[in-house]
Design an enzyme around this catalytic site. Sequence first.
Site, PDB file in Angstrom:
ATOM      1  N   GLU A  69       0.748  -1.022   0.165  1.00  0.00           N
ATOM      2  CA  GLU A  69       0.041  -0.120  -0.148  1.00  0.00           C
ATOM      3  C   GLU A  69       0.829   1.291   0.051  1.00  0.00           C
ATOM      4  O   GLU A  69       1.197   1.682   1.002  1.00  0.00           O
ATOM      5  CB  GLU A  69      -0.863   0.097   1.530  1.00  0.00           C
ATOM      6  CG  GLU A  69      -1.765   1.161   1.306  1.00  0.00           C
ATOM      7  CD  GLU A  69      -2.842   1.304   2.592  1.00  0.00           C
ATOM      8  OE1 GLU A  69      -2.740   0.200   3.201  1.00  0.00           O
ATOM      9  OE2 GLU A  69      -3.680   2.280   2.840  1.00  0.00           O
ATOM     10  N   LYS A  96      -2.424  -2.003  -3.140  1.00  0.00           N
ATOM     11  CA  LYS A  96      -3.492  -1.257  -2.485  1.00  0.00           C
ATOM     12  C   LYS A  96      -3.028   0.283  -2.808  1.00  0.00           C
ATOM     13  O   LYS A  96      -2.393   0.934  -1.792  1.00  0.00           O
ATOM     14  CB  LYS A  96      -3.686  -1.760  -1.135  1.00  0.00           C
ATOM     15  CG  LYS A  96      -4.621  -0.637  -0.335  1.00  0.00           C
ATOM     16  CD  LYS A  96      -5.164  -1.343   0.961  1.00  0.00           C
ATOM     17  CE  LYS A  96      -6.069  -0.298   1.591  1.00  0.00           C
ATOM     18  NZ  LYS A  96      -6.658  -0.721   2.687  1.00  0.00           N
TER      19      LYS A  96
HETATM   20  C1  5MM Z   1      -5.180   4.617   4.015  1.00  0.00           C
HETATM   21  O1  5MM Z   1      -5.861   3.899   4.951  1.00  0.00           O
HETATM   22  C2  5MM Z   1      -5.964   2.516   4.698  1.00  0.00           C
HETATM   23  C3  5MM Z   1      -7.289   2.421   3.840  1.00  0.00           C
HETATM   24  O2  5MM Z   1      -8.179   3.224   4.852  1.00  0.00           O
HETATM   25  P1  5MM Z   1      -9.364   4.113   4.047  1.00  0.00           P
HETATM   26  O3  5MM Z   1     -10.057   3.321   2.836  1.00  0.00           O
HETATM   27  O4  5MM Z   1      -9.981   4.991   5.058  1.00  0.00           O
HETATM   28  O5  5MM Z   1      -8.263   5.159   3.323  1.00  0.00           O
HETATM   29  C4  5MM Z   1      -6.204   1.884   6.118  1.00  0.00           C
HETATM   30  O6  5MM Z   1      -6.184   0.573   5.920  1.00  0.00           O
HETATM   31  C5  5MM Z   1      -5.233   2.386   6.964  1.00  0.00           C
HETATM   32  O7  5MM Z   1      -4.096   1.814   6.607  1.00  0.00           O
HETATM   33  C6  5MM Z   1      -5.470   1.671   8.648  1.00  0.00           C
HETATM   34  O8  5MM Z   1      -6.575   2.195   8.903  1.00  0.00           O
HETATM   35  C7  5MM Z   1      -4.439   1.836   9.578  1.00  0.00           C
HETATM   36  O9  5MM Z   1      -4.313   3.022   9.633  1.00  0.00           O
HETATM   37  P2  5MM Z   1      -3.551   3.837  11.048  1.00  0.00           P
HETATM   38  O10 5MM Z   1      -3.000   5.162  10.622  1.00  0.00           O
HETATM   39  O11 5MM Z   1      -4.092   3.585  12.082  1.00  0.00           O
HETATM   40  O12 5MM Z   1      -2.134   2.875  10.804  1.00  0.00           O
END
Ligand code: 5MM
Length: 337
Positions: free
Chosen positions: A177, A219
């Site tokens: 990602e 991703k």
């Molecule tokens: C970009 O964040 C990831 C996808 O979420 P969205 O669809 O809301 O953009 C998400 O998987 C993110 O990596 C996780 O929520 C973990 O984020 P944190 O900031 O808690 O490490």
Amino acid sequence: MNTQELKHLAERLMAEDKGLLAMDESTGTCNKRFKALGIPQTEEYRRKYRQLIVTTPHLEESISGAILFEETLHQQTDDGQSFLAILKQKDIIPGIKVDQGTTPLAFFPGETITEGLDRLTDRMISYHQMGLRFAKWRAVIHIETDLPTKTCITANAFTLARYAAICQEAGIVPIVEPEVLMDGAHSLQTCAAVTQDVLKEVFSALYEHKVSLEGMILKPNMVLPGLNCPDQNSTEVIAQQTISSFLKVVPAAVGGIAFLSGGQSPMLASERLNMMQLRYGSQIPWPLTFSFSRAIQQPAMEIWKGDDQNITAAQQALAHRAACNSAARRGEYLPAS
Ligand code: 5MM
């Protein structure tokens, strides 16, 4: 590394009509979202919330895999069933966020590097023993004047590739990602150029590290104008720019592409995925789906607000957004639903 097994797992994660549910918010992020809605920021409320998600009826009709956060791995429902067991009963493949968040990149103000490679091999082996079959690592790229730098892109590409290789060695499908953030006033064209630069570096590093492309999932962000850009492009233009960018830099062998939502509204995220499938579904070489967190969860969390009386309505909202994205994957989403 058993490349056939990894490929097969990636195919199951990208199963037709389905996508991934990101429910891997770290404690800080989850608490921030709870705070905004007046929900107590405790482990018990995070457990209750994740219980609401994993017990949502019909979730498995739209969701092939769920990305979990470490804390959730050991949690159970009120009646003592482990969340992992519930997901497996529903045939939802459990995955795990293994990065340990971002930290400032030394000597590069405004940029970050993602941490978490230390002892990752040992962690992967124990995750595999627990039945987890895929993992996720997020790198964050900021667009600002003179940013991102080549150094930041290269450093993050290297760590993503190291992570992906370690995953595959342990029989775990890596979700790679690299997120180019929407924050800022940059144009769609700038986002397209930066996204292409980042993906070129990422795939070059993955190649260097001998990562099997068939046994991984990308991703990425969609190609979007910055949140403060005065010119907010149409869904058609966003779909066209996103697909044409990926066609230039994402090898056809990649097991699949599953978008993050990145702060788009749930409806816009569905609409844009839908447009990509509708216009380009027959021309793209990879399965294309969603791996949303906020764009699936946010309406449900807003309904729940920490109150048990709202669980059923919140679960209906969650299943609805998951179903909307499943429809978008088929190019059958009705805008504004
Ligand atoms: C970009 O964040 C990831 C996808 O979420 P969205 O669809 O809301 O953009 C998400 O998987 C993110 O990596 C996780 O929520 C973990 O984020 P944190 O900031 O808690 O490490």
